[in-house]
Design an enzyme around this catalytic site. Structure first.
Site, PDB file in Angstrom:
ATOM      1  N   HIS A 188      -6.921   8.289   7.482  1.00 33.44           N
ATOM      2  CA  HIS A 188      -8.315   8.306   7.030  1.00 33.44           C
ATOM      3  C   HIS A 188      -9.244   8.961   8.037  1.00 33.44           C
ATOM      4  CE1 HIS A 188      -6.832   5.483   3.957  1.00 33.44           C
ATOM      5  NE2 HIS A 188      -7.636   6.230   3.236  1.00 33.44           N
ATOM      6  N   GLU A 429      -0.107   5.267  -6.625  1.00 33.94           N
ATOM      7  CA  GLU A 429       0.164   5.541  -5.215  1.00 33.94           C
ATOM      8  C   GLU A 429       1.203   4.578  -4.625  1.00 33.94           C
ATOM      9  OE1 GLU A 429      -3.494   5.254  -2.969  1.00 33.94           O
ATOM     10  OE2 GLU A 429      -4.204   3.562  -4.140  1.00 33.94           O
ATOM     11  N   ASP A 453      -0.785   7.874  -0.009  1.00 32.65           N
ATOM     12  CA  ASP A 453      -0.038   6.619   0.038  1.00 32.65           C
ATOM     13  C   ASP A 453       1.313   6.733  -0.665  1.00 32.65           C
ATOM     14  OD1 ASP A 453      -1.470   4.706   1.556  1.00 32.65           O
ATOM     15  OD2 ASP A 453      -3.029   4.728   0.031  1.00 32.65           O
ATOM     16  N   CYS A 500      -5.320  13.307  -6.158  1.00 35.59           N
ATOM     17  CA  CYS A 500      -6.467  13.292  -5.238  1.00 35.59           C
ATOM     18  C   CYS A 500      -6.057  13.035  -3.786  1.00 35.59           C
ATOM     19  CB  CYS A 500      -7.496  12.263  -5.689  1.00 35.59           C
ATOM     20  SG  CYS A 500      -6.871  10.582  -5.686  1.00 35.59           S
TER      21      CYS A 500
HETATM   22  C1  PEP Z   1      -4.211   8.517  -1.498  1.00 33.29           C
HETATM   23  O1  PEP Z   1      -3.584   7.532  -1.113  1.00 33.29           O
HETATM   24  O2  PEP Z   1      -3.685   9.620  -1.747  1.00 33.29           O
HETATM   25  C2  PEP Z   1      -5.674   8.441  -1.679  1.00 33.29           C
HETATM   26  C3  PEP Z   1      -6.346   9.427  -2.219  1.00 33.29           C
HETATM   27  O3  PEP Z   1      -6.315   7.331  -1.224  1.00 33.29           O
HETATM   28  P1  PEP Z   1      -6.590   7.030   0.340  1.00 33.29           P
HETATM   29  O4  PEP Z   1      -6.302   8.296   1.098  1.00 33.29           O
HETATM   30  O5  PEP Z   1      -8.009   6.619   0.467  1.00 33.29           O
HETATM   31  O6  PEP Z   1      -5.637   5.939   0.647  1.00 33.29           O
HETATM   32 MG    MG Z   2      -4.484   5.557  -1.116  1.00 31.71          MG
END
Ligand code: PEP
Ligand code: MG
Length: 577
Positions: A188, A429, A453, A500
């Site tokens: 993140h 995910e 994830d 995403c």
């Molecule tokens: C993901 O897991 O791909 C996602 C978009 O969510 P995050 O990166 O916030 O876990």
């Molecule tokens: Mg995620």
């Protein structure tokens, strides 16, 4: 001069004076002191106490909700509790330990006692005491981010590690670039530095140990290199690199008004991922077809207290209005994992597999329903879609959908208007959700694949751990098969499917993902034009046969090499993961 090679996490070049930061862990460290050190340690504790109180007072003067003010005032009273202070000071004197250890030990004893009672109010007080002790330990350690909350001059941050919440509270107007010893491209922190457009290199494996505050450094986030005390030749070479990069950006800008159609007319929607309202302008400026992922949990990292319904409503409304009539997909809070928020009592031994996202929300319905109400109220101001993170099976999905319906009923009873046609989706995910995609598809209006994830859980590789970053492979056949299956299941059930995760922003993945049949890709705004340029230069037929071909291969190495060559044959410039 020293050069460190790492992961290119956010494009661009930053030159300037180093500010070195060593991450303070939230946990207390134990250190014994000599008896003549007691006075000094007591002094340190009292100074920290005063500074923790000052911080709470500062927050209390802000425009905050009534319930948040009450929490701050309770915390204030605890910091003034003579009994608590006396116990900590006695602990230092008697056990000859440092003040942070004394705070931690005394608090743990109190928390254990309070938690063992039958009285719910007292048990809640235990959480407050734990929270207060974290502020105190923070203040004792003189936590680095405090000095970075207000910077007087431009710096290049050279750190060993950073938490997303730390990055949030920093004065980013003065942070030209970042180098971190650890981290992975899908962590993140990496997602945030890209969102904030800060050139960043991760996993330098020790740059922070070889530099001092004020020394000259260069961070090249495009090539993944950090130069400590660079010489003249290197400086010149990097200036040339920078000019080339800027020319490339100007070229890309020509794509803003164009649709993302392949040469044979197949359209893929490109949307933007955002974390804060300040990113909406960038999403509009690159011609995004909407917001495909608003990570709402970052609202919870802005301040010490949880955002009230009113605050959340204002933020959601702002984003919906700014993007209207384009759709905005707001993901409900995905707290936990590497996105820790203090004061919520999340203290996990194994946070990635633990109490996060909908798991947290379903057991803290008090927090979750506030968000759902705010979302419903905001829905009349634009085109809202709501999406749930970390769903692992149909029971969880049923539970959140049921709660959402319940909150809608409540709003109807209170005559609160909301859009009756809000589309509801789930992130896919977790591998169990991928395997049950056919079941889940019958319950929602859309899917969004969270590959950050999904890769982590499919390959069992921590997305933020640089030691095993070599295993984190988007082109692993297991990951690609999983994505293909999710797309097939969604389409068999006539629902659209988006992706995403960070894969969507990687130019190396673009053609493959389009060829696999995704309807939408959602990514950080800074990557969108590059992906559009690539997709506009290939045909859908070509993309589909590329996908069919690599899905028949048996290893990520073969697939990566094949795709790299395929892309090199067609494009002279692209950056990769
Ligand atoms: C993901 O897991 O791909 C996602 C978009 O969510 P995050 O990166 O916030 O876990
Ligand atoms: Mg995620």
């Amino acid at each position: 001069m020293r050069i460190f090679k790492g992961i290119a996490a956010s494009e661009g070049l930053a030159k300037g004076k180093a500010l070195v930061h060593h991450h303070a862990s939230m946990e207390a460290e134990k250190q014994h002191i000599l008896s003549d050190g007691v006075a000094g340690e007591l002094e340190k504790f009292r100074t920290a106490l005063a500074s923790a109180k000052r911080l709470l007072e500062e927050h209390n003067t802000k425009d905050i909700a009534k319930d948040s003010r009450e929490i701050l005032e309770t915390h204030m009273l605890m910091l003034e509790d003579p009994d608590y202070i006396q116990q900590i000071e006695d602990y230092i004197r008697t056990n000859l330990v440092c003040s942070q250890w004394a705070v931690d030990s005394v608090t743990t004893n109190m928390v254990n006692l309070l938690e063992a009672t039958d009285d719910e109010l007292l048990r809640e007080r235990a959480i407050d005491f734990r929270d207060v002790s974290l502020h105190l330990i923070d203040a004792i350690k003189g936590k680095g981010e405090r000095r970075m909350e207000h910077l007087d001059e431009d710096v290049v941050l050279i750190a060993d590690a950073l938490m997303p919440s730390e990055l949030f509270s920093m004065d980013k107007t003065h942070i030209l670039g970042i180098s971190l010893d650890g981290g992975g491209r899908a962590s993140h922190v990496a997602i945030l530095v890209r969102a904030f457009n800060i050139p960043t290199v991760l996993a330098t494996n020790g740059a922070s140990k070889t530099v001092h505050d004020g020394e000259e450094v260069i961070v090249d986030g495009t090539y993944g290199e950090v130069f400590i005390r660079p010489d003249h030749t290197v400086s010149q070479m990097l200036d040339e690199r920078f000019n080339l990069w800027q020319e490339h950006e100007v070229e890309l800008h020509k794509m803003v008004e164009l649709p993302t159609n392949t040469t044979d007319g197949h359209s893929v929607l490109l949307k933007a991922n955002i974390q804060t309202t300040s990113e909406v302008d960038a999403a509009k400026a690159c011609g995004a077809s909407g917001i495909g992922l608003f990570r709402s949990e970052f609202l919870f990292m802005e301040s010490l207290e949880n955002p009230s319904e009113e605050r959340q409503f204002t933020v959601y409304r702002q984003v919906l209005e700014a993007m209207a009539p384009k759709p905005v997909t707001i993901r409900t809070i995905d707290i936990g994992g590497d996105k820790m928020v203090s004061g919520l009592g999340i203290d996990e031994k194994n946070p990635i597999l633990g109490w996060r996202a909908v798991r947290f929300c379903l057991s803290r319905k008090d927090i979750f329903t506030v968000q759902l109400r705010a979302l419903l109220r905001a829905s009349v101001y634009g085109k809202l879609q709501v999406m749930f993170p970390m769903i692992s099976g149909v029971e969880e999905l049923n539970a959140v959908l049921h709660l959402f319906e319940h909150v809608k009923d409540e709003c109807r009873r209170e005559s609160i208007p909301f859009d009756p046609d809000i589309k509801v989706g789930t992130m896919i995910e977790v591998p169990s959700a991928a395997l049950c995609a056919d079941i889940l598809a019958k319950k929602v209006d859309f899917f969004s694949i969270g590959t950050n994830d999904l890769i982590q859980y499919t390959i069992a590789v921590d997305r933020g751990n640089e030691k095993i970053a070599y295993l984190y492979q988007p082109f692993h056949p297991g990951v690609l098969r999983s994505i293909r299956m999710i797309i097939q299941m969604a389409h068999q059930n006539q629902i659209p499917v988006s992706l995403c995760g960070e894969m969507a922003s990687d130019p190396l993945c673009s053609v493959l993902l389009a060829g696999m049949g995704l309807d939408e890709l959602s990514m950080g705004s800074q990557s969108l034009l590059q992906v559009r340029k690539i997709l506009r230069s290939v045909s859908y037929e070509e993309a589909k046969s590329l996908a069919d071909h690599v899905l028949g291969m048996d290893s990520y190495l073969t697939i990566t090499t094949y795709i790299r060559e395929w892309m090199h044959d067609r494009f002279d410039h692209f950056t990769t993961i």
